[in-house]
Design a protein around this motif. Structure first.
Motif, PDB file in Angstrom:
ATOM      1  N   TRP A   1      -7.820   1.243 -12.238  1.00 40.53           N
ATOM      2  CA  TRP A   1      -7.598   2.682 -12.079  1.00 40.53           C
ATOM      3  C   TRP A   1      -8.937   3.311 -11.720  1.00 40.53           C
ATOM      4  N   SER A   2      -9.139   3.529 -10.428  1.00 41.29           N
ATOM      5  CA  SER A   2     -10.331   4.213  -9.937  1.00 41.29           C
ATOM      6  C   SER A   2      -9.941   5.650  -9.637  1.00 41.29           C
ATOM      7  N   MET A   3     -10.444   6.574 -10.425  1.00 38.50           N
ATOM      8  CA  MET A   3     -10.035   7.973 -10.365  1.00 38.50           C
ATOM      9  C   MET A   3     -10.143   8.530  -8.943  1.00 38.50           C
ATOM     10  N   ASN A   4      -9.032   9.097  -8.476  1.00 39.21           N
ATOM     11  CA  ASN A   4      -8.936   9.739  -7.163  1.00 39.21           C
ATOM     12  C   ASN A   4      -9.171   8.779  -5.994  1.00 39.21           C
ATOM     13  N   LYS A   5      -9.101   7.472  -6.268  1.00 36.52           N
ATOM     14  CA  LYS A   5      -9.250   6.485  -5.198  1.00 36.52           C
ATOM     15  C   LYS A   5      -8.026   5.584  -5.103  1.00 36.52           C
ATOM     16  N   VAL A   6      -7.717   4.881  -6.179  1.00 32.27           N
ATOM     17  CA  VAL A   6      -6.582   3.962  -6.145  1.00 32.27           C
ATOM     18  C   VAL A   6      -6.198   3.552  -7.567  1.00 32.27           C
TER      19      VAL A   6
ATOM     20  N   HIS B   1      -0.700  -1.021  -4.548  1.00 32.34           N
ATOM     21  CA  HIS B   1      -1.856  -0.138  -4.568  1.00 32.34           C
ATOM     22  C   HIS B   1      -1.365   1.294  -4.330  1.00 32.34           C
ATOM     23  N   PHE B   2      -1.527   2.152  -5.321  1.00 32.95           N
ATOM     24  CA  PHE B   2      -1.109   3.544  -5.218  1.00 32.95           C
ATOM     25  C   PHE B   2      -2.314   4.407  -4.842  1.00 32.95           C
ATOM     26  N   PHE B   3      -2.239   5.027  -3.652  1.00 32.13           N
ATOM     27  CA  PHE B   3      -3.346   5.847  -3.161  1.00 32.13           C
ATOM     28  C   PHE B   3      -3.012   7.329  -3.339  1.00 32.13           C
ATOM     29  N   PRO B   4      -3.868   8.082  -4.052  1.00 32.45           N
ATOM     30  CA  PRO B   4      -3.615   9.515  -4.223  1.00 32.45           C
ATOM     31  C   PRO B   4      -4.115  10.299  -3.014  1.00 32.45           C
ATOM     32  N   THR B   5      -3.193  10.752  -2.173  1.00 32.32           N
ATOM     33  CA  THR B   5      -3.548  11.498  -0.968  1.00 32.32           C
ATOM     34  C   THR B   5      -2.734  12.782  -0.936  1.00 32.32           C
ATOM     35  N   GLU B   6      -3.357  13.897  -1.258  1.00 34.03           N
ATOM     36  CA  GLU B   6      -2.621  15.162  -1.346  1.00 34.03           C
ATOM     37  C   GLU B   6      -2.224  15.695   0.024  1.00 34.03           C
ATOM     38  N   SER B   7      -2.996  15.360   1.058  1.00 29.97           N
ATOM     39  CA  SER B   7      -2.702  15.858   2.402  1.00 29.97           C
ATOM     40  C   SER B   7      -1.666  14.983   3.087  1.00 29.97           C
TER      41      SER B   7
ATOM     42  N   PHE C   1       0.856  -1.180   0.000  1.00 28.85           N
ATOM     43  CA  PHE C   1       0.000   0.000   0.000  1.00 28.85           C
ATOM     44  C   PHE C   1       0.899   1.238   0.000  1.00 28.85           C
ATOM     45  N   PHE C   2       0.752   2.068  -1.013  1.00 28.43           N
ATOM     46  CA  PHE C   2       1.716   3.132  -1.280  1.00 28.43           C
ATOM     47  C   PHE C   2       1.015   4.493  -1.349  1.00 28.43           C
ATOM     48  N   GLY C   3       1.352   5.402  -0.459  1.00 32.36           N
ATOM     49  CA  GLY C   3       0.832   6.768  -0.515  1.00 32.36           C
ATOM     50  C   GLY C   3       1.528   7.545  -1.623  1.00 32.36           C
TER      51      GLY C   3
END
Length: 533
Positions: A220-225, A246-252, A34-36
């Motif tokens: 590829w689930s947009m803005n989810k994973v 799993h690449f998680f898009p987390t801007e914060s 699991f990758f931020g």
């Protein structure tokens, strides 16, 4: 004894979560990482993507002639090419392909695939921002500028498994250059079926991603994973131990860090700066602090007044107290930028022309017609949405007010919007960062040539351009580095950018992760990564 058992059972009944596996635990047991990944990548097309978070995923899905070494960025690792050689002058390179390199659909990877791919990224109709990275090839720039046909470009497939590349001049470090994703192949039939070579908004990356890397795109689930899974067709699949990433898009950064603490992530890309000293003091085992070949800076839009005046740009730069920023805000071992190219490249030390000097800053602004900030127009500084960028922007806003007497507005934007704003030139001052693509100073300096897709400041200098282009033709290594040094001196004297600090990598990594080593370019081949449970 019975009382102890009763107490334990009672504790399990009332607090089951204390003993249950977290999502990260269960994933680790199944070799799933699991990758931020900071934010949604702009693209997974190797010829279109221009961001670090996108490159991490592209490097899973695609492989070039030469790959990144597991622990040393100076060492070329065989990729599609199992061997390579040059003509003795470092101008003509021959790459011999392995026979078992395949695309994820089973097609063989051929030398002609690379010829097609270089034609594609250099084709002016595609508008690839990284096309300039291939300008080392003979006539590549001329083709990209529509001056010659592609048949004049120094690339040819000698046979199905042999590729020859002729360069503009001697380039001993060329094997390390071709590690970058801009040199990756794409699958020609896939590109053609999705609209053709120059269709930039093609959906092939979402609907039919045919790659040749260690992993394939699963979801590829947009803005989810974004999920990639092990590619059974990969020539070196036996070495790949991870089943999925799993690449998680987390801007914060705060949210990403909380996910790690809650057992939902194995990797935190950016640690909130106020937590770094605490982690260091307490010896937090997941904390990593490593050298990083990168520079944090601000771009000035030199096409807009008053930023078209070098005195104004220099005043703004000299009014930034970089040492205060790294001590009070970033707190992660970063160092004030005294030039643009960071330390760490063998044989090269950048000119030191950047230093906090409030007196000179005020004098320069007065010379430009704005004494004490009087009459200075309201400008806006934009940055992409993270707490760290915000804190730095607020600090610099206050410095410019205190030292120069000017007011600057701040505006944050979501990552994709921010990238588009900068690319369109619709900004005054913009947050930026650049990480080296390979271990040579031109990876930092070539981008400031006139019209380069990564320049984005409008700045142009003919002497600078000539020094950079001539450096590709120079056979003597010391003379070539001197040309690059002279070019960087021009850049720092005219300051279309304000260097702020040299990066370090501060992140958190699950202590069970293995096959992950400190690297100056922060490129970690996931084919070598695994969990030790």
């Amino acid at each position: 004894m019975k009382l102890a058992q009763i107490l334990v059972l009672g504790t399990l009944a009332f607090f089951p979560s204390l003993f249950a596996n977290t999502p990260a635990d269960e994933a680790a047991q199944n070799q799933i990482l699991f990758f931020g990944n900071t934010s949604e990548p702009p693209s997974l097309d190797p010829h279109i993507n221009s961001s670090v978070n996108g490159s991490r995923i592209v490097n899973c899905l695609m492989e070039g002639l030469i790959s990144y070494h597991r622990d040393d960025d100076n060492i070329p690792e065989p990729g599609v090419a199992e061997s390579w050689s040059h003509d003795g002058s470092y101008r003509i390179w021959t790459f011999r392909f392995r026979n078992n390199a395949k695309w994820s659909n089973g097609d063989p990877v051929t030398a002609q695939d690379f010829v097609y791919s270089y034609n594609r990224i250099l084709n002016p109709e595609l508008g690839a921002r990284y096309a300039q990275l291939l300008y080392a090839i003979k006539n590549a720039q001329a083709y990209n500028e529509s001056k010659v046909p592609f048949s004049d470009v120094g690339v040819r497939a000698i046979d199905e498994h042999t590729l020859e590349i002729e360069l503009e001049g001697p380039t001993p470090h060329f094997p390390n250059m071709v590690k970058h994703a801009s040199w990756f192949p794409v699958h020609p039939p896939t590109i053609e079926s999705a609209g053709g070579m120059v269709k930039q908004d093609s959906n092939w990356t979402r609907e039919n991603y045919v790659g040749n890397g260690a992993f394939t795109l699963k979801e590829w689930s947009m803005n989810k994973v974004i999920i990639v899974e092990k590619n059974p067709m990969y020539w070196d699949a036996d070495k790949v131990r991870l089943k999925e990433v799993h690449f998680f898009p987390t801007e914060s950064a705060n949210t990403d860090n909380q996910r790690f603490d809650a057992g939902s992530n194995h990797y935190v890309n950016t640690i909130p700066s106020d937590l770094i000293p605490t982690y260091m003091e307490n010896g937090e085992p997941s904390l990593r602090e490593e050298p990083y070949l990168g520079t944090y800076f601000y771009r000035f839009n030199t096409r807009k007044k008053p930023l078209n005046d070098v005195r104004v740009r220099r005043a703004l730069t000299l009014a930034i107290n970089q040492r205060a920023i790294v001590r009070r805000i970033t707190k992660g071992g970063q160092t004030p930028a005294t030039g643009y190219t960071p330390p760490g490249i063998s044989g090269y030390k950048a000119p030191e022309l950047v230093k906090y000097n409030p007196r000179d800053a005020r004098n320069l602004l007065a010379e430009a017609g704005y004494p004490g900030g009087e009459g200075f127009p309201k400008l806006t500084l934009i940055y992409n949405t993270t707490e760290a960028h915000r804190d730095i922007a607020i600090a610099i806003q206050q410095m410019w007010k205190s030292v120069l007497g000017i007011d600057i507005d701040l505006r944050n934007q979501e990552w994709k919007v921010f990238l588009d704003t900068v690319q369109q030139g619709d900004y005054d001052i913009a947050r930026a960062g650049w990480i080296g693509d390979y271990m040579y100073p031109d990876t930092f300096l070539f981008m400031w040539t006139t019209g380069n897709g990564n320049n984005e400041t409008g700045w142009s200098n003919a002497k600078y351009d000539k020094l950079i282009s001539d450096s590709y033709l120079e056979a003597d290594p010391e003379k070539r580095l001197k040309m690059l040094y002279d070019a960087e001196t021009i850049l720092l004297e005219e300051m279309p950018i304000a260097p702020i600090y040299f990066y370090t990598r501060n992140y958190r990594l699950d202590t069970r992760v293995r096959g992950w080593n400190p690297k100056l370019l922060d490129n970690h081949p996931f084919k070598y990564v695994y969990f030790e449970n």
